[in-house]
Design a protein around this motif. Structure first.
Motif, PDB file in Angstrom:
ATOM      1  N   ASP A  63       0.633  -1.063   0.078  1.00 49.71           N
ATOM      2  CA  ASP A  63      -0.026  -0.158   0.385  1.00 49.71           C
ATOM      3  C   ASP A  63       0.726   1.715  -0.207  1.00 49.71           C
ATOM      4  O   ASP A  63       2.208   1.312   0.809  1.00 49.71           O
ATOM      5  N   THR A  64       0.480   2.429  -0.667  1.00 51.19           N
ATOM      6  CA  THR A  64       0.796   3.245  -0.493  1.00 51.19           C
ATOM      7  C   THR A  64       0.373   4.435   1.002  1.00 51.19           C
ATOM      8  O   THR A  64      -1.277   4.662   0.850  1.00 51.19           O
ATOM      9  N   ARG A  65       1.359   5.397   1.243  1.00 52.02           N
ATOM     10  CA  ARG A  65       0.633   6.141   2.729  1.00 52.02           C
ATOM     11  C   ARG A  65       1.760   7.377   2.351  1.00 52.02           C
ATOM     12  O   ARG A  65       2.644   6.839   2.499  1.00 52.02           O
ATOM     13  N   GLU A  66       1.111   7.898   3.263  1.00 49.62           N
ATOM     14  CA  GLU A  66       1.868   9.308   3.826  1.00 49.62           C
ATOM     15  C   GLU A  66       2.565   8.817   5.229  1.00 49.62           C
ATOM     16  O   GLU A  66       2.361   8.449   5.489  1.00 49.62           O
ATOM     17  N   ALA A  67       4.058  10.082   5.230  1.00 45.26           N
ATOM     18  CA  ALA A  67       4.330   9.942   6.763  1.00 45.26           C
ATOM     19  C   ALA A  67       5.102  11.151   6.592  1.00 45.26           C
ATOM     20  O   ALA A  67       5.294  11.871   5.573  1.00 45.26           O
ATOM     21  N   ILE A  68       5.632  11.314   7.778  1.00 47.85           N
ATOM     22  CA  ILE A  68       6.354  12.671   8.400  1.00 47.85           C
ATOM     23  C   ILE A  68       7.609  12.391   8.881  1.00 47.85           C
ATOM     24  O   ILE A  68       8.231  11.234   8.754  1.00 47.85           O
ATOM     25  N   ILE A  69       8.862  12.899   7.916  1.00 46.28           N
ATOM     26  CA  ILE A  69      10.741  12.508   7.927  1.00 46.28           C
ATOM     27  C   ILE A  69      10.983  12.922   9.707  1.00 46.28           C
ATOM     28  O   ILE A  69      10.572  14.089   9.356  1.00 46.28           O
ATOM     29  N   GLY A  70      10.823  12.662  10.265  1.00 44.78           N
ATOM     30  CA  GLY A  70      11.862  12.832  11.527  1.00 44.78           C
ATOM     31  C   GLY A  70      13.315  12.718  11.813  1.00 44.78           C
ATOM     32  O   GLY A  70      13.508  13.008  13.058  1.00 44.78           O
ATOM     33  N   ALA A  71      13.969  11.892  11.073  1.00 43.40           N
ATOM     34  CA  ALA A  71      14.932  11.786  11.581  1.00 43.40           C
ATOM     35  C   ALA A  71      15.347  11.274  10.286  1.00 43.40           C
ATOM     36  O   ALA A  71      14.932  10.278   9.372  1.00 43.40           O
ATOM     37  N   VAL A  72      17.007  11.172  10.306  1.00 48.47           N
ATOM     38  CA  VAL A  72      17.730  10.305   8.805  1.00 48.47           C
ATOM     39  C   VAL A  72      18.931   9.761   9.638  1.00 48.47           C
ATOM     40  O   VAL A  72      19.506  10.428  10.304  1.00 48.47           O
ATOM     41  N   THR A  73      19.475   8.700   8.652  1.00 53.03           N
ATOM     42  CA  THR A  73      21.273   8.190   9.302  1.00 53.03           C
ATOM     43  C   THR A  73      21.459   8.623   8.210  1.00 53.03           C
ATOM     44  O   THR A  73      20.661   8.838   7.115  1.00 53.03           O
ATOM     45  N   VAL A  74      22.755   8.959   8.311  1.00 54.13           N
ATOM     46  CA  VAL A  74      23.923  10.168   7.524  1.00 54.13           C
ATOM     47  C   VAL A  74      25.081   9.605   7.314  1.00 54.13           C
ATOM     48  O   VAL A  74      25.529   8.634   7.870  1.00 54.13           O
ATOM     49  N   THR A  75      25.725   9.638   5.553  1.00 57.70           N
ATOM     50  CA  THR A  75      27.177   9.411   6.019  1.00 57.70           C
ATOM     51  C   THR A  75      27.804  10.660   6.112  1.00 57.70           C
ATOM     52  O   THR A  75      28.002  11.145   4.664  1.00 57.70           O
ATOM     53  N   GLY A  76      28.211  10.332   7.166  1.00 58.70           N
ATOM     54  CA  GLY A  76      29.382  12.269   7.068  1.00 58.70           C
ATOM     55  C   GLY A  76      28.325  13.404   7.449  1.00 58.70           C
ATOM     56  O   GLY A  76      28.300  14.330   9.107  1.00 58.70           O
ATOM     57  N   ILE A  77      27.501  13.463   6.279  1.00 60.94           N
ATOM     58  CA  ILE A  77      27.066  14.636   6.549  1.00 60.94           C
ATOM     59  C   ILE A  77      25.460  14.741   6.113  1.00 60.94           C
ATOM     60  O   ILE A  77      24.810  13.433   5.737  1.00 60.94           O
ATOM     61  N   LEU A  78      24.391  15.945   6.601  1.00 62.88           N
ATOM     62  CA  LEU A  78      22.947  16.193   6.571  1.00 62.88           C
ATOM     63  C   LEU A  78      22.747  15.800   4.944  1.00 62.88           C
ATOM     64  O   LEU A  78      22.006  14.935   4.514  1.00 62.88           O
ATOM     65  N   ALA A  79      23.295  15.865   4.263  1.00 65.13           N
ATOM     66  CA  ALA A  79      23.295  16.257   2.610  1.00 65.13           C
ATOM     67  C   ALA A  79      23.156  14.680   1.750  1.00 65.13           C
ATOM     68  O   ALA A  79      23.131  14.534   1.222  1.00 65.13           O
ATOM     69  N   ARG A  80      23.343  14.072   2.674  1.00 64.45           N
ATOM     70  CA  ARG A  80      23.698  12.499   2.180  1.00 64.45           C
ATOM     71  C   ARG A  80      22.756  11.464   3.226  1.00 64.45           C
ATOM     72  O   ARG A  80      23.275  10.689   3.866  1.00 64.45           O
ATOM     73  N   PRO A  81      21.898  11.490   3.239  1.00 59.72           N
ATOM     74  CA  PRO A  81      20.157  10.670   4.152  1.00 59.72           C
ATOM     75  C   PRO A  81      20.516   9.334   3.797  1.00 59.72           C
ATOM     76  O   PRO A  81      20.080   9.292   1.808  1.00 59.72           O
ATOM     77  N   GLN A  82      21.111   8.322   4.111  1.00 60.14           N
ATOM     78  CA  GLN A  82      21.146   6.800   4.062  1.00 60.14           C
ATOM     79  C   GLN A  82      19.329   6.585   4.062  1.00 60.14           C
ATOM     80  O   GLN A  82      18.496   5.801   3.289  1.00 60.14           O
ATOM     81  N   LEU A  83      18.996   6.600   5.040  1.00 61.49           N
ATOM     82  CA  LEU A  83      18.023   5.912   5.563  1.00 61.49           C
ATOM     83  C   LEU A  83      16.448   7.142   6.047  1.00 61.49           C
ATOM     84  O   LEU A  83      17.243   7.878   6.806  1.00 61.49           O
ATOM     85  N   LEU A  84      15.406   6.769   6.206  1.00 64.08           N
ATOM     86  CA  LEU A  84      14.836   8.108   6.615  1.00 64.08           C
ATOM     87  C   LEU A  84      13.279   7.414   7.340  1.00 64.08           C
ATOM     88  O   LEU A  84      13.410   6.270   7.784  1.00 64.08           O
ATOM     89  N   ILE A  85      13.904   8.310   9.036  1.00 65.73           N
ATOM     90  CA  ILE A  85      13.058   7.365  10.323  1.00 65.73           C
ATOM     91  C   ILE A  85      11.610   8.111  10.061  1.00 65.73           C
ATOM     92  O   ILE A  85      11.416   9.002  10.058  1.00 65.73           O
ATOM     93  N   LEU A  86      10.622   7.593  10.031  1.00 69.02           N
ATOM     94  CA  LEU A  86       9.220   8.480   9.339  1.00 69.02           C
ATOM     95  C   LEU A  86       8.749   8.243  11.035  1.00 69.02           C
ATOM     96  O   LEU A  86       8.917   7.110  11.665  1.00 69.02           O
ATOM     97  N   GLY A  87       7.543   9.224  11.096  1.00 66.50           N
ATOM     98  CA  GLY A  87       6.358   9.211  12.046  1.00 66.50           C
ATOM     99  C   GLY A  87       5.181   9.603  11.438  1.00 66.50           C
ATOM    100  O   GLY A  87       4.639   9.726  10.419  1.00 66.50           O
ATOM    101  N   ARG A  88       4.421   9.957  12.586  1.00 63.09           N
ATOM    102  CA  ARG A  88       3.152  10.385  12.713  1.00 63.09           C
ATOM    103  C   ARG A  88       2.570  10.565  13.605  1.00 63.09           C
ATOM    104  O   ARG A  88       2.626  10.480  14.206  1.00 63.09           O
ATOM    105  N   HIS A  89       1.552  11.476  13.668  1.00 64.93           N
ATOM    106  CA  HIS A  89       0.949  12.409  14.940  1.00 64.93           C
ATOM    107  C   HIS A  89       0.346  11.593  15.556  1.00 64.93           C
ATOM    108  O   HIS A  89      -1.092  10.722  15.078  1.00 64.93           O
ATOM    109  N   ASP A  90       0.019  11.481  16.960  1.00 63.66           N
ATOM    110  CA  ASP A  90      -1.013  10.801  17.930  1.00 63.66           C
ATOM    111  C   ASP A  90      -2.041  11.690  18.077  1.00 63.66           C
ATOM    112  O   ASP A  90      -1.649  12.496  17.884  1.00 63.66           O
ATOM    113  N   PRO A  91      -3.369  11.042  18.670  1.00 66.68           N
ATOM    114  CA  PRO A  91      -4.321  12.118  18.556  1.00 66.68           C
ATOM    115  C   PRO A  91      -4.199  12.889  19.524  1.00 66.68           C
ATOM    116  O   PRO A  91      -4.462  14.176  19.657  1.00 66.68           O
TER     117      PRO A  91
END
Length: 143
Positions: free
Chosen positions: A11-39
């Motif tokens: 399924d496709t859906r939306e999420a919010i990027i809250g954090a990333v893993t990087v190779t050295g600097i923020l300009a090279r994100p490797q993975l996105l850590i995603l979130g959604r707001h609770d009630p």
């Protein structure tokens, strides 16, 4: 939206990027850590992506902003895999970017993806308020 991918349904859906893993600097994100707001409005982690490809890295990197004080995930540690004790070396970013992801249907705890998801695209046409909430129930979990 549903898509078939091999024998698994995705399924496709939306999420919010809250954090990333990087190779050295923020300009090279490797993975996105995603979130959604609770009630209550808290940003809850719902999963992480598989490694981004070079084109995806460039697309995401140009829109990432380092976090300022008060990030909702300050002090939170993220497991590298479901049930793992290994921790990702995550860099917190301002939780203001919306992405479309593709995920299989293995969802636990009302919306947490058991497997890494695939980054499909940035959703610059939407805001974090447009992202379905975190919580139990098919509408919240499925997006």
């Amino acid at each position: 939206m549903e898509r078939a991918s091999g024998s698994r349904r995705r399924d496709t859906r939306e999420a919010i990027i809250g954090a990333v893993t990087v190779t050295g600097i923020l300009a090279r994100p490797q993975l996105l850590i995603l979130g959604r707001h609770d009630p209550a409005g808290r940003l809850c982690a719902v999963g992480r992506t598989v490694a981004l490809g070079p084109v995806q890295v460039r697309q995401v990197a140009e829109h990432l902003t380092p976090t300022d004080t008060g990030h909702p995930w300050t002090g939170v540690r993220f497991a590298s895999a479901w049930g793992s004790r290994d921790v990702l070396d995550a860099v917190l970013v301002r939780p203001e970017l919306v992405v479309e992801i593709s995920a299989d249907r293995a969802i636990d705890h009302g919306g947490v993806h058991r497997h890494p998801v695939r980054f499909e695209r940035l959703r610059l046409d939407g805001t974090v308020e447009d992202v379905p909430g975190f919580g139990p129930g098919p509408a919240a979990a499925a997006g």
